[in-house]
Design an enzyme around this catalytic site. Structure first.
Site, PDB file in Angstrom:
ATOM      1  N   PHE A  11      32.861  55.121  36.822  1.00 25.29           N
ATOM      2  CA  PHE A  11      32.713  54.560  35.465  1.00 25.29           C
ATOM      3  C   PHE A  11      31.643  53.451  35.415  1.00 25.29           C
ATOM      4  CE2 PHE A  11      34.976  51.118  32.821  1.00 25.29           C
ATOM      5  CZ  PHE A  11      34.281  51.419  31.659  1.00 25.29           C
ATOM      6  N   SER A  83      40.295  52.428  42.775  1.00 23.24           N
ATOM      7  CA  SER A  83      40.267  51.395  41.736  1.00 23.24           C
ATOM      8  C   SER A  83      41.498  51.353  40.826  1.00 23.24           C
ATOM      9  CB  SER A  83      39.010  51.598  40.873  1.00 23.24           C
ATOM     10  OG  SER A  83      39.131  52.774  40.098  1.00 23.24           O
ATOM     11  N   THR A  98      39.173  52.681  52.055  1.00 23.53           N
ATOM     12  CA  THR A  98      37.879  52.553  51.353  1.00 23.53           C
ATOM     13  C   THR A  98      37.539  51.093  51.046  1.00 23.53           C
ATOM     14  OG1 THR A  98      37.780  54.754  50.415  1.00 23.53           O
ATOM     15  CG2 THR A  98      36.720  53.030  49.136  1.00 23.53           C
ATOM     16  N   THR A 122      36.911  41.918  41.763  1.00 17.35           N
ATOM     17  CA  THR A 122      37.687  41.940  40.518  1.00 17.35           C
ATOM     18  C   THR A 122      38.425  40.610  40.313  1.00 17.35           C
ATOM     19  OG1 THR A 122      39.715  42.864  39.565  1.00 17.35           O
ATOM     20  CG2 THR A 122      39.440  43.174  41.903  1.00 17.35           C
ATOM     21  N   ASP A 123      38.723  40.279  39.062  1.00 19.89           N
ATOM     22  CA  ASP A 123      39.512  39.062  38.793  1.00 19.89           C
ATOM     23  C   ASP A 123      40.960  39.214  39.274  1.00 19.89           C
ATOM     24  OD1 ASP A 123      40.431  40.869  36.852  1.00 19.89           O
ATOM     25  OD2 ASP A 123      40.446  39.410  35.231  1.00 19.89           O
ATOM     26  N   GLU A 124      41.375  40.459  39.586  1.00 18.90           N
ATOM     27  CA  GLU A 124      42.767  40.665  40.005  1.00 18.90           C
ATOM     28  C   GLU A 124      43.078  39.992  41.332  1.00 18.90           C
ATOM     29  OE1 GLU A 124      44.803  44.247  39.398  1.00 18.90           O
ATOM     30  OE2 GLU A 124      43.521  44.905  37.760  1.00 18.90           O
ATOM     31  N   TYR A 147      46.149  47.231  45.504  1.00 18.46           N
ATOM     32  CA  TYR A 147      44.741  47.313  45.100  1.00 18.46           C
ATOM     33  C   TYR A 147      44.085  45.943  45.197  1.00 18.46           C
ATOM     34  CZ  TYR A 147      40.867  46.989  41.752  1.00 18.46           C
ATOM     35  OH  TYR A 147      39.655  46.701  41.151  1.00 18.46           O
ATOM     36  N   ALA A 149      45.050  43.303  46.739  1.00 18.70           N
ATOM     37  CA  ALA A 149      45.047  42.747  48.104  1.00 18.70           C
ATOM     38  C   ALA A 149      43.893  43.314  48.929  1.00 18.70           C
ATOM     39  CB  ALA A 149      46.385  43.028  48.779  1.00 18.70           C
ATOM     40  N   LYS A 151      41.033  44.431  47.706  1.00 20.17           N
ATOM     41  CA  LYS A 151      39.788  43.849  47.176  1.00 20.17           C
ATOM     42  C   LYS A 151      39.636  42.417  47.692  1.00 20.17           C
ATOM     43  CE  LYS A 151      37.340  45.548  44.529  1.00 20.17           C
ATOM     44  NZ  LYS A 151      36.184  46.486  44.684  1.00 20.17           N
ATOM     45  N   LYS A 186      43.129  55.184  32.757  1.00 18.63           N
ATOM     46  CA  LYS A 186      43.144  53.738  32.499  1.00 18.63           C
ATOM     47  C   LYS A 186      43.606  53.455  31.063  1.00 18.63           C
ATOM     48  CE  LYS A 186      41.390  52.876  36.638  1.00 18.63           C
ATOM     49  NZ  LYS A 186      40.192  52.292  37.180  1.00 18.63           N
ATOM     50  N   ASP A 269      58.382  48.644  33.350  1.00 18.70           N
ATOM     51  CA  ASP A 269      57.173  47.920  33.739  1.00 18.70           C
ATOM     52  C   ASP A 269      56.697  48.331  35.134  1.00 18.70           C
ATOM     53  OD1 ASP A 269      55.098  46.214  33.335  1.00 18.70           O
ATOM     54  OD2 ASP A 269      56.300  44.383  33.241  1.00 18.70           O
ATOM     55  N   GLY A 272      55.536  44.532  40.230  1.00 18.51           N
ATOM     56  CA  GLY A 272      54.570  43.459  40.579  1.00 18.51           C
ATOM     57  C   GLY A 272      53.579  43.153  39.482  1.00 18.51           C
TER      58      GLY A 272
END
Ligand SMILES: NC(=O)c1ccc[n+]([C@@H]2O[C@H](COP(=O)([O-])OP(=O)(O)OC[C@H]3O[C@@H](n4cnc5c(N)ncnc54)[C@H](O)[C@@H]3O)[C@@H](O)[C@H]2O)c1
Length: 333
Positions: A11, A83, A98, A122-124, A147, A149, A151, A186, A269, A272
């Protein structure tokens, strides 16, 4: 200038390549992508015959290939990643391979050939900002899901290669992107596509999770500015609009598509799940002079129109998995 873009069939990577070649028609781009989840060479159909563009199907973990190509370029921009947070909850292994080992492979090539590296993070990685002020680039890293963690691990590796080996590198931490060519699983494309198909639109938990967003073409322009104006060894947060709840985004999409809010279905939900992401991006404005140019509402309308006009792009990608209301419950390999 010659650039190796990794993950350029996805993307954001494909938007970067198209935007960069439009702005710099004499520069050359090699796009290396293993064509896994989220990739689509159709994203690049406008430029596939451009003589300054070349596609290479390979994996960023293939160190020999990465080293060989890196030797011949000035910059490596890495978008290649697993991602999707929900997939990382179902099966973290490809994320570790990856996002961590792949980044390591590129770092070794950068170290050997002394080239510039733009690491797309990423901001995550900052984790949940609930009850806190916005995170700046010096805030603590506190990822909540596999994900984020992986990054964060890659960010630490990049920082360590700068400090230990003096590599020329920049790390970007961007908020949630939206725009054309985003894979249907997404939030925004899934909501648009399910609404077009008159299917219930899932909202995780109470839908009150807060995010800030950016139109993908603003994000890729920020990355392009950082290649020439960013400072080596620095981290730059990137964001654009006011924070907004997931519920409000979904309701905006339903309104534009003239559908009723009754189509919303509250589901359990995500484990986490962070309640709020919030970053301060004054540093990139100050150091580089970058600012977003698209307004949220017009970018969202453009995006919805693109999905309405390009059903032949997304229809083959859509199945019970990509449109699943609670994807982390699926048995992903
Ligand atoms: N989408 C967002 O909102 C967002 C926000 C902030 C940061 N990011 C980061 O931006 C980058 C791109 O995200 P995206 O949304 O375009 O993702 P995407 O999933 O659409 O694209 C990822 C691309 O990487 C490729 N890829 C995956 N593993 C690979 C490997 N081992 N070798 C080579 N290619 C591989 C895939 O085939 C795909 O084309 C990621 O690093 C992501 O963490 C994304």
């Amino acid at each position: 200038m010659k650039i190796l873009v990794c993950g350029g069939a996805g993307f954001i990577g494909s938007a970067f390549i198209k935007n960069y070649l439009k702005n710099n028609p004499t520069h050359k781009i090699k796009n290396l992508d293993s064509l896994t989840i989220g990739s689509n060479l159709d994203n690049l159909k406008e430029i596939k015959n451009n003589s300054n563009y070349e596609f290479i199907k390979d994996d960023i973990k293939n160190q020999e290939v990465i080293e060989k190509i890196t030797k011949d370029v000035d910059v490596v921009v890495n978008f290649a990643a697993e991602s999707h947070v929900d997939r990382s909850i179902a099966n973290p292994q490809p994320f570790i391979e990856t996002n961590i080992l792949g980044t390591y492979s590129i770092l070794e090539a950068i170290r050997k050939h002394d080239k510039q590296f733009i690491h797309i993070s990423t901001d995550e990685i900052y984790g949940d900002a609930h009850g806190k002020s916005s995170f700046d680039e010096d805030s603590q890293i506190n990822p909540s899901n596999p994900y984020a963690a992986t990054k964060a691990a890659a960010d630490h590796l990049v920082a360590s290669y700068h400090r230990t080996y003096g590599i020329n590198c920049i790390t970007t931490r961007c908020t949630n992107n939206f725009g054309p060519n985003q894979f249907p699983e997404k939030l925004i494309p899934k909501t648009i596509i399910r609404s077009i198909k008159d299917l219930k639109v899932p909202l995780y938990g109470d839908g009150q999770q807060i995010r800030s967003w950016i139109y993908v073409y603003d994000h890729v322009q920020a990355i392009e500015s950082l290649i020439s104006k960013g400072k080596s060894g620095q981290v730059y947060n990137i964001t654009a609009y006011e924070e907004i709840t997931n519920k409000s985004i979904v309701e905006k999409i339903l309104k534009i598509l003239e559908k009723s809010n009754d189509m919303v279905e509250y589901v359990g939900d995500r484990p986490g799940h962070d309640k709020r992401y919030s970053i301060d991006c004054s540093k990139i404005e100050r150091d580089v002079g970058w600012k977003p140019t698209f307004s949220f509402d017009s970018a969202l309308e453009n995006t919805i129109q693109w999905y309405l006009d390009n059903q032949d792009w997304w229809e083959p990608l859509v199945d019970e998995t990509t449109l699943h209301p609670q994807p982390w419950t699926l048995n992903w390999k």
